[in-house]
Scaffold this motif. Structure first.
Motif, PDB file in Angstrom:
ATOM      1  N   GLY A 117      17.005   8.796  75.824  1.00  0.00           N
ATOM      2  CA  GLY A 117      16.090   8.641  76.941  1.00  0.00           C
ATOM      3  C   GLY A 117      16.700   9.109  78.253  1.00  0.00           C
ATOM      4  O   GLY A 117      16.011   9.688  79.095  1.00  0.00           O
TER       5      GLY A 117
ATOM      6  N   VAL B 230      16.418  12.767  78.424  1.00  0.00           N
ATOM      7  CA  VAL B 230      15.034  13.124  78.736  1.00  0.00           C
ATOM      8  C   VAL B 230      14.794  13.010  80.239  1.00  0.00           C
ATOM      9  O   VAL B 230      14.278  13.927  80.881  1.00  0.00           O
ATOM     10  CB  VAL B 230      14.058  12.199  77.972  1.00  0.00           C
ATOM     11  N   THR B 231      15.196  11.865  80.807  1.00  0.00           N
ATOM     12  CA  THR B 231      15.017  11.659  82.244  1.00  0.00           C
ATOM     13  C   THR B 231      15.720  12.755  83.032  1.00  0.00           C
ATOM     14  O   THR B 231      15.160  13.346  83.955  1.00  0.00           O
ATOM     15  CB  THR B 231      15.577  10.281  82.643  1.00  0.00           C
TER      16      THR B 231
ATOM     17  N   ARG C  34      14.004  16.144  82.635  1.00  0.00           N
ATOM     18  CA  ARG C  34      12.736  16.113  83.345  1.00  0.00           C
ATOM     19  C   ARG C  34      12.971  16.334  84.841  1.00  0.00           C
ATOM     20  O   ARG C  34      12.284  17.122  85.489  1.00  0.00           O
ATOM     21  CB  ARG C  34      12.082  14.747  83.086  1.00  0.00           C
ATOM     22  N   GLN C  35      13.965  15.643  85.370  1.00  0.00           N
ATOM     23  CA  GLN C  35      14.249  15.780  86.803  1.00  0.00           C
ATOM     24  C   GLN C  35      14.866  17.132  87.125  1.00  0.00           C
ATOM     25  O   GLN C  35      14.782  17.606  88.250  1.00  0.00           O
ATOM     26  CB  GLN C  35      15.164  14.643  87.256  1.00  0.00           C
TER      27      GLN C  35
ATOM     28  N   PRO D  43      12.441  21.188  87.886  1.00  0.00           N
ATOM     29  CA  PRO D  43      12.124  21.963  89.095  1.00  0.00           C
ATOM     30  C   PRO D  43      13.296  22.811  89.603  1.00  0.00           C
ATOM     31  O   PRO D  43      13.084  23.823  90.256  1.00  0.00           O
ATOM     32  CB  PRO D  43      11.778  20.891  90.137  1.00  0.00           C
ATOM     33  N   TYR D  44      14.520  22.408  89.269  1.00  0.00           N
ATOM     34  CA  TYR D  44      15.687  23.154  89.751  1.00  0.00           C
ATOM     35  C   TYR D  44      15.955  24.390  88.893  1.00  0.00           C
ATOM     36  O   TYR D  44      16.744  25.231  89.257  1.00  0.00           O
ATOM     37  CB  TYR D  44      16.937  22.278  89.703  1.00  0.00           C
TER      38      TYR D  44
ATOM     39  N   ILE E 202      15.109  13.463  69.714  1.00  0.00           N
ATOM     40  CA  ILE E 202      14.506  12.673  70.793  1.00  0.00           C
ATOM     41  C   ILE E 202      14.092  13.538  71.974  1.00  0.00           C
ATOM     42  O   ILE E 202      12.968  13.453  72.454  1.00  0.00           O
ATOM     43  CB  ILE E 202      15.467  11.558  71.266  1.00  0.00           C
TER      44      ILE E 202
ATOM     45  N   THR F 115      10.208  14.247  72.896  1.00  0.00           N
ATOM     46  CA  THR F 115       9.707  13.607  74.096  1.00  0.00           C
ATOM     47  C   THR F 115       9.259  14.621  75.137  1.00  0.00           C
ATOM     48  O   THR F 115       8.235  14.454  75.776  1.00  0.00           O
ATOM     49  CB  THR F 115      10.795  12.711  74.695  1.00  0.00           C
ATOM     50  N   LEU F 116      10.032  15.694  75.280  1.00  0.00           N
ATOM     51  CA  LEU F 116       9.701  16.661  76.324  1.00  0.00           C
ATOM     52  C   LEU F 116       8.625  17.646  75.881  1.00  0.00           C
ATOM     53  O   LEU F 116       7.952  18.237  76.712  1.00  0.00           O
ATOM     54  CB  LEU F 116      10.954  17.422  76.757  1.00  0.00           C
TER      55      LEU F 116
ATOM     56  N   LYS G  57       6.512  20.556  75.374  1.00  0.00           N
ATOM     57  CA  LYS G  57       6.507  21.916  75.943  1.00  0.00           C
ATOM     58  C   LYS G  57       7.605  22.130  76.981  1.00  0.00           C
ATOM     59  O   LYS G  57       7.937  23.265  77.319  1.00  0.00           O
ATOM     60  CB  LYS G  57       5.154  22.191  76.591  1.00  0.00           C
ATOM     61  N   SER G  58       8.125  21.065  77.528  1.00  0.00           N
ATOM     62  CA  SER G  58       9.189  21.221  78.541  1.00  0.00           C
ATOM     63  C   SER G  58      10.576  21.282  77.926  1.00  0.00           C
ATOM     64  O   SER G  58      11.566  21.253  78.647  1.00  0.00           O
ATOM     65  CB  SER G  58       9.146  20.064  79.533  1.00  0.00           C
TER      66      SER G  58
END
Lengths: 423, 294, 233, 321
Positions: A246, A249-250, A253-254, A257-258, A275, A279-280, A282-283
């Motif tokens: 997790g 993932v966090t 995710r953050q 944008p960078y 995992i 969880t992500l 398509k990202s």
């Protein structure tokens, strides 16, 4: 790969025979004897419950398969489960509870802390524990105890295998860095990976590799932007994503944008299995590698692998069994093989049988080293990419490394010594 | 090193707004009812999971307005759960010692965590921010993700709105009166019990909306419930007896200090939050806004 | 208008008021005298159902109020001015007065701030002050003013003269009499100051150790010198 | 009567290994330690009204202190090491108390102590020499040299019996502190600090003394815990662990000296009874806790006393009714 398959094909062990129904006796004989009880200790509550459920699913399938094939020594297997809550005290309570109810053959355990707590109690309680996930090196080194076996990857073996693969596949990369959790296993994983980089880059790629100091973050942190900004400024080309599950993932995710995933040529996640991708969706970063205990796709054609996979998908509908499913399964198979070999379920006899024993599992042959009780087994890796399907991700590649190529020589009772120290 | 100072401060401010958004409902409950509500994290998680499921349900596109609407819906649903919680649990805690309400809300946290797990399972989930918020602004060397800017704006807006509500509206005056002297308010004819129910609803609404707004920030997992609780408690207490202004300032101080320390001082990541907290409590033992109202 | 008892009131295990009975007619002024700790405050709070555990009937116009909470009793026309005044320190005088509106009876519009300030001229200059900036006398004045905003039918005053200068007490008497003259307002005053009580009321009850030991007119009270012992320290 | 009951409980605890399996004996050992931990917390709470959310820090300091000392100087007499671990806890509490107790009270002190214990937990999980978050492993059960005889605590149930006796001794100490003149002074502080100050009791000093004693007892409990589990982990210093003595005390009843013991027992029984209820553990534990707190705000003991009183009250004819 071809050699690996050949090796698996020629190998027949007691458990494989049991699965095929060869070793079974008639049901009449079985009914007269009490079942053999195996104790599964794994987290079944709290944040780690997800892994515990995988362990349980795999172990349950193995017990059913073996029982359908006639059991072991004509006796059926029965599973006793206890929740270790990923807490050392609860783990010891679970193990003692099992022992006092007459179960001396224990397996499972995800957290190294729980394993380290149970290990010293085993001898006094006359019990055996086969670890099916806990990966801390010291369990087969300074905290070695004859009553403890590990059927799954050890941190050093896994991380160096990962390093070997990247040295071969990403030979052009000249520098690596990492973001790791502030945990013992986080640090030791990275040290082992660096040990591998320093050995395998010269061997496979013909050049040395620069290692840039890892960033450390709090386990369970919720904000990684400072670390992401620092990583964006680093010259490294390869990123080792030590943060787990997790947290990974966090962080990813953050980092989206960078453009972090585009900045690095390769991202290696040492152990989050599916995992991150699951969880992500398509990202998912293109080409993300992840270490995994067992990747079913690598062993198609192996009867144990296929039977486990089919049974798992049938009972859950999930086409991607986590590696822990395979480890739970392997724990039962290891006992089945050892009991068969020993002709007994007594602790001493089973330990004797396990030492040096090879057994067939969903990821091929595993062999418990006689000296330190660590299994030499394959190390699996999978590579992900985003996809247009509903799931949003797919597996685009996998690697299987023979653990023998990356494991250290046994030294029970003594701390593991790294070949090279991280500078 | 100094070049990224702005970025580090920006990231600290972002964390501060996350903590503040989470803590705002907690502040309301503590300020008026003197309940340190452990279960806030559980209801925050319910809001986050609800937002996640609603987003899934409504299809792949996620325009900004829908994201905001979903957050409000999550807030309303959690607010409704607040009525139930108030009736069944919190109301009964008025008569007992503060420490009991702590244990009761801790038990509630476990309960809600378990229920969240039964409904949504143990798999890790995650959600993308709406398209409008998934970019990044670059000013010089500083990267500012638009989602972070949005959260910054949302935190600030929430602060201004709560400040206005509490200090300039009639409802706010009434709430403050109920907070300082519920007995006299009831003698003057104020239905204090109903007022308190509405404050619980408000606090839970804020927990739900915080869940909805912060889903894209971190992975959803059963451990989400406990994630911000301790940090929020810290901001709340360092701020002073449930003062919104104090919580806001404390969140900024704690998070910016932690952000700076984790970048410039090698050491244990995350520990500076607590060091700052302890230091501030020693310097201002009654919190930053000693004696202030809400 | 108000009929109480026999009523028992408790704080935890201590039995503070013991089968006390009293009644107050509409517009009537009644005093409640007794030593410190005789149970006067508890009795007033029991009538309001604001604090003690109460056993026994409280009737308003013949209707038994039962477990009706304090705020609903306020909206029935009861107003209690507690001994410690309980002015909201962070609110201005104006805002404190506005709080009094919550007790308005259905269909009876509360007094406007101007109207109340007219009745208590002392408050005129203080309207923008906050509660904590007021002196004791000013606070008392404000507390009574706040209580009459909702046009109550029964005013329960707990030790209104405690700690006040004699001049202010005189003003207070005048103001209370003025309000009573304006509309039907019953008064139940718990006091230690006989002078003040006598000036505002026509009858009295004597309370000792939680029991009503005397009820009657001031004349009857004066006629029995033995009763004074219930007031002496 | 309390003494007789306590003695009976002690005898039963000592005889437990004769009748129960290893699993129960292990849980019982944890239970005795938890009880002492609870007593030490309630000593502060009940006697001086001090609420600490960071009591686990002292437990961890005692545990790690014992482990480090025993590893560094294996020759030291074990009993001395246990005492030293307690002293370590006391010194830590003294430092914290001198700095903080005078200034911060109530919920502020609670959160302050929570911050401190989080710092302790984080530092432990960062120190390789303390085993980081994997834990400090390989803590041996020592050999007691009593002059007349040596007892190997590693053998059989010896350590368990040592643990029972040590916990009994610690309980006795807390009992004595509670009921001595010092304890009554603490009580005066809790009931009315201003009045106590007026009566000439140095309020701040009393609070500090009580805090230090409670910390020392918690530290010895932590020291006993190490060899029992043979592992220490940083979670022992975290807020979730600090919540346990609070939970025990309030569950059992803070008004009674024995409240933490009843609460710890109740909690252990609850956990043991739900150990095979996979997946719904949080719901059952949370739900039952909540129900107990809501129905018996005085804790289990308060509930029992209330129940007995209620039964007696009903049985008695109501006079004058």
């Amino acid at each position: 790969m071809a050699a690996g398959i050949a090796r698996r094909e020629v190998m027949v062990s007691a458990a494989a025979a049991a699965l095929a129904g060869v070793a079974g006796r008639s049901t009449g004989a079985r009914a007269q004897q009490k079942p053999i009880r195996l104790g599964l200790i794994t987290p079944l509550s709290g944040p780690q419950e997800i892994v515990g459920r995988d362990h349980l699913a795999g172990a349950t399938i193995a017990v059913n398969q073996i029982n359908q094939a006639g059991g072991v020594l004509g006796r059926t297997l029965e599973l006793e489960t206890r929740d270790d809550k990923a807490s050392p005290a609860a783990g010891v309570a679970a193990s003692k509870d099992l022992v006092s109810s007459g179960v001396n053959l224990l397996f499972g355990v995800l957290s190294s802390g729980v394993a380290l707590a149970i290990a010293p109690t085993l001898k006094g309680d006359d019990a055996v524990l086969i670890l099916c996930a806990a990966s801390a090196n010291e369990l087969t080194h300074e905290q070695f105890t004859p009553n403890l076996f590990r059927a799954s990857d050890e941190a050093y073996m896994r991380q160096r295998a990962l390093a070997k693969v990247v040295a071969k596949d990403y030979a052009a990369i000249n520098s690596w860095t990492a973001i790791n959790p502030q945990t013992a296993i986080g640090a030791s994983n990275w040290d082992s990976f660096v040990d591998g980089l320093n050995q395998f880059y010269p061997q496979e790629a013909g050049h040395n590799v620069e290692v840039i100091d890892a960033l450390t973050v709090k386990y369970g942190a919720t904000d990684y932007k400072n670390e992401i900004a620092q990583l964006m400024r680093r010259s490294a080309e390869g990123l080792y994503l030590g943060v787990y599950g997790g947290d990974a993932v966090t962080m990813l995710r953050q980092a989206a944008p960078y453009g972090l995933a585009r900045k690095f040529k390769v991202l290696v996640d040492p152990g989050s299995e599916y995992i991150v991708a699951q969880t992500l969706g398509k990202s998912t970063p293109v080409g993300l590698w992840a270490g995994i205990h067992w990747y079913f796709g690598a062993y198609r054609g192996n009867a144990i692998n296929d039977a486990l996979y089919d049974a798992y998908v049938k009972s859950t509908g999930n086409p991607f069994p986590a590696g822990y499913v395979g480890e739970g399964h392997a724990g039962v198979l290891a006992y089945a093989a050892a009991i068969q070999r020993a002709g007994s379920t007594e602790t001493g006899a089973v330990i004797g049988a396990l030492e040096g024993m090879s057994f067939a599992s969903c990821k091929g042959k595993r062999t418990f080293r006689k000296e330190d009780h660590q299994a030499i087994c394959d190390v699996n890796m999978v590579q992900f990419a985003p996809d247009d399907t509903a799931a949003g991700w797919k597996i685009v590649g996998y690697r299987v490394v023979d653990g023998a190529e990356s494991i250290e020589p046994p030294s029970p009772g003594k701390a593991l010594v790294l070949n090279t120290k991280r500078q | 090193m100094l070049a990224d100072l702005a970025g580090v401060v920006f990231n600290g401010l972002f964390s501060a707004m996350v903590v503040f958004i989470f803590a705002s409902g907690l502040t309301l409950l503590f300020g008026v009812l003197r309940i340190l509500n452990f279960s806030q994290g559980g209801f925050f998680a319910v809001g986050a999971y609800l937002a996640f499921s609603l987003t899934r349900l409504l299809g792949p596109a996620l325009p900004l307005w829908r994201f905001l609407a979903i957050a409000v819906v999550a807030g309303v649903v959690v607010g409704a759960l607040g009525i139930v919680t108030e009736r069944l649990v919190l109301r009964r805690l008025r008569q007992v010692d503060g420490a009991y309400s702590l244990i009761a809300t801790y038990a509630l946290l476990l309960l809600v965590e378990g229920i969240v797990k039964l409904i949504w399972g143990v798999d890790v989930r995650s959600m993308e921010p709406p398209a409008e918020l998934s970019g990044v602004w670059q000013v010089g060397d500083v990267f500012m993700p638009t989602y972070a800017l949005f959260i910054l704006a949302a935190g600030l807006a929430l602060f201004v709105a709560l400040e206005w509500l509490l200090h300039h509206s009639r409802l706010g005056k009434l709430m403050q009166s109920v907070a300082t002297d519920p007995w006299m308010a009831s003698v003057l004819g104020v239905d204090v019990a109903r007022m308190q129910t509405w404050i619980v609803v408000g606090g839970f609404f804020l927990a739900g909306i915080a869940g909805g707004l912060l889903v894209p920030n971190q992975a959803l997992s059963p451990s989400l419930a406990g994630t911000f609780v301790i940090q929020a408690f810290g901001a709340l207490i360092v701020g002073g007896m449930g003062s919104v202004r104090g919580t806001f300032m404390a969140a900024i101080l704690l998070c910016v200090a932690d952000s700076l320390a984790s970048t410039y001082l090698p050491g244990v990541p995350g520990v500076f939050f607590y060091i700052t907290m302890a230091a501030l409590l020693l310097l201002r033992p009654q919190g930053l806004m000693r004696g202030a109202q809400l | 208008m108000l009929e109480v008892g026999p009523l028992d009131a408790f704080y935890g295990d201590s039995h503070v008021v013991q089968s006390a009975s009293l009644h107050v007619a509409a517009g009537e002024g009644v005093a409640l005298l007794g030593r410190n700790g005789a149970g006067k405050t508890t009795l007033l709070k029991s009538i309001m159902n604001a604090g003690p555990t109460v056993r026994g009937p409280v009737r308003c116009d013949g209707a038994e109020l039962g477990a009706m909470p304090a705020d609903r009793r306020a909206r029935l026309g009861f107003a209690l001015v507690p001994e410690d005044r309980r002015i909201y320190p962070h609110l201005t005088v104006q805002e404190n007065l506005a709080m009094g509106r919550h007790g308005a009876r259905p269909g009876v519009p509360p007094r406007s701030t101007d109207e109340v300030v007219e009745m208590f001229p002392l408050l005129k200059q203080l309207q923008a002050r906050r509660g904590f900036e007021l002196s004791g006398g000013q606070q008392q004045m404000l507390a009574i003013a706040r209580a009459v905003v909702a046009r109550p039918r029964l005013l329960l005053l707990d030790e209104p003269t405690e700690g006040l200068a004699p001049v202010i007490v005189e003003q207070l008497v005048a103001q209370i009499q003025a309000i009573q003259a304006g509309e039907t307002l019953a008064l139940l005053v718990a006091e230690q100051s006989i002078w003040f009580a006598r000036a505002c009321t026509s009858r009295l009850y004597l309370l000792d150790s939680g029991r009503v030991v005397f009820g009657g007119t001031w004349a009857a009270f004066d006629a029995d010198p033995g009763l004074k012992r219930y007031l002496a320290l | 009567m309390q003494a007789a009951a306590a003695l009976a409980a002690l005898v039963m605890a000592l005889l437990l290994p004769e009748i129960a399996g290893q699993g129960l004996v292990f849980l019982a050992g944890l239970l005795w330690i938890n009880m002492v931990f609870g007593f030490s917390w309630n000593l502060m709470f009940r006697q001086t009204g001090l609420v600490s959310f960071g009591h686990a820090a002292f437990f961890a300091i005692g545990g790690y202190g014992y482990a480090v000392l025993a590893r560094a100087w294996p020759g030291l007499p074990p009993l001395l090491v246990f005492v030293a671990a307690g002293a370590l806890g006391a010194v830590a509490a003294l430092v914290v108390g001198v700095v903080a107790l005078r200034r911060s009270l109530g919920v502020y002190f609670a959160i302050f102590s929570l911050a401190l214990s989080q710092i302790v937990a984080m530092v432990i999980s960062d120190l390789p020499s303390l085993g980081r978050d994997d834990g400090f492993a390989g803590i041996r059960r020592p050999v007691l040299d009593l002059g007349v005889a040596t007892i190997k605590l590693a053998e059989g149930d010896n350590y368990y019996r040592f643990l029972v006796l040590s916990c009994a001794l610690l309980t006795l100490i807390v009992w004595w502190v509670t009921h001595s003149r010092t304890g009554r002074r603490f009580r005066a502080v809790q009931q009315d600090a201003e009045r106590a100050a007026f009566l000439g009791i140095a309020v701040a000093r009393q609070r500090l003394l009580c805090f230090v004693i409670a910390a020392a007892v918690a530290a010895v409990a932590g020291a006993l815990y190490g060899p029992w589990l043979q592992l220490l982990t940083p979670e022992l210093a975290q807020w979730t662990f600090s919540a346990r003595p609070i939970l025990f005390t309030l569950l059992g009843g803070a008004a009674s000296f024995w409240g933490p013991a009843v609460g710890a027992l109740g909690f252990t029984v609850l956990e043991y009874a739900t150990r095979t209820l996979h997946g719904v553990g949080e719901i059952t534990v949370g739900g039952i806790l909540l129900i107990v707190v809501l129905i018996f705000p005085g804790g289990i003991i308060g509930g029992i006393i209330g129940g007995v009183r209620g039964a007696l009250g009903r049985a008695r004819p109501v006079a004058g009714a």
